[in-house]
Design a protein around this motif. Structure first.
Motif, PDB file in Angstrom:
ATOM      1  N   ARG A  77      25.183  54.863  45.155  1.00  0.00           N
ATOM      2  CA  ARG A  77      25.276  55.219  44.008  1.00  0.00           C
ATOM      3  C   ARG A  77      24.137  54.746  43.017  1.00  0.00           C
ATOM      4  O   ARG A  77      23.592  55.364  42.369  1.00  0.00           O
ATOM      5  CB  ARG A  77      26.148  54.048  43.579  1.00  0.00           C
ATOM      6  CG  ARG A  77      27.941  54.615  44.121  1.00  0.00           C
ATOM      7  CD  ARG A  77      28.433  53.945  44.239  1.00  0.00           C
ATOM      8  NE  ARG A  77      30.523  53.876  44.066  1.00  0.00           N
ATOM      9  CZ  ARG A  77      31.239  53.149  44.707  1.00  0.00           C
ATOM     10  NH1 ARG A  77      31.345  52.069  44.577  1.00  0.00           N
ATOM     11  NH2 ARG A  77      32.649  53.929  44.783  1.00  0.00           N
ATOM     12  N   ARG A  81      21.718  56.848  40.021  1.00  0.00           N
ATOM     13  CA  ARG A  81      21.556  56.235  38.852  1.00  0.00           C
ATOM     14  C   ARG A  81      20.095  56.616  38.841  1.00  0.00           C
ATOM     15  O   ARG A  81      19.761  56.658  37.662  1.00  0.00           O
ATOM     16  CB  ARG A  81      21.766  54.719  39.081  1.00  0.00           C
ATOM     17  CG  ARG A  81      22.501  54.487  39.009  1.00  0.00           C
ATOM     18  CD  ARG A  81      23.877  52.733  38.151  1.00  0.00           C
ATOM     19  NE  ARG A  81      23.077  52.021  39.189  1.00  0.00           N
ATOM     20  CZ  ARG A  81      24.425  51.937  39.940  1.00  0.00           C
ATOM     21  NH1 ARG A  81      24.918  52.009  40.206  1.00  0.00           N
ATOM     22  NH2 ARG A  81      23.605  50.769  41.158  1.00  0.00           N
ATOM     23  N   ASP A  84      19.202  60.422  38.416  1.00  0.00           N
ATOM     24  CA  ASP A  84      19.667  60.570  36.326  1.00  0.00           C
ATOM     25  C   ASP A  84      18.667  59.652  35.775  1.00  0.00           C
ATOM     26  O   ASP A  84      18.136  60.680  34.907  1.00  0.00           O
ATOM     27  CB  ASP A  84      20.809  59.935  35.937  1.00  0.00           C
ATOM     28  CG  ASP A  84      22.259  60.741  36.550  1.00  0.00           C
ATOM     29  OD1 ASP A  84      21.964  62.124  37.417  1.00  0.00           O
ATOM     30  OD2 ASP A  84      23.284  60.577  36.612  1.00  0.00           O
TER      31      ASP A  84
END
Length: 125
Positions: A77, A81, A84
């Motif tokens: 996760r 982040r 991106d």
């Protein structure tokens, strides 16, 4: 194709050649215009995302077997982040131009391929 790749294709599809279908290998070997380059980059990223999803399944199974499934999920996760944001920043000098989608998609492809290798290496232990 993973859900992320589908979302990318839907969201970014309008930024590529209007009505463009999947580009052929020949078109992507020597693209003649920016719209084709962008469409080919989207295809390459979708392939990298599919490979990541395959590697993830195997790595998460291994992580669960050694009691590290929560840690791996948290790391994934955080990596998503990072990926991106990093690729948005990488493409930001081209904001508003036709090159921006290409730069972002190439960044996404490269970073995703690197993460796939990490997951495959983790699973190889």
């Amino acid at each position: 194709m993973g859900p992320l790749a589908v979302a990318v294709a839907v969201v970014l599809g309008s930024q590529f050649a209007s009505g463009a279908d999947a580009q052929t290998v020949a078109q992507c070997t020597a693209p003649q215009d920016q719209a084709t380059m962008n469409a080919c980059a989207a295809q390459a990223y979708a392939q990298a995302d599919a490979e990541l999803n395959t590697a993830w399944k195997s790595a998460s199974t291994f992580a669960k077997a050694i009691g590290q499934d929560n840690a791996l999920l948290e790391a994934q996760r955080a990596w998503l982040r990072y990926r991106d944001l990093a690729c948005t920043v990488q493409a930001s000098p081209f904001e508003g131009g036709t090159l921006q989608p290409f730069v972002k998609l190439e960044c996404l492809r490269e970073v995703t391929a690197a993460r796939t290798r990490m997951l495959l290496d983790f699973n190889a232990y």
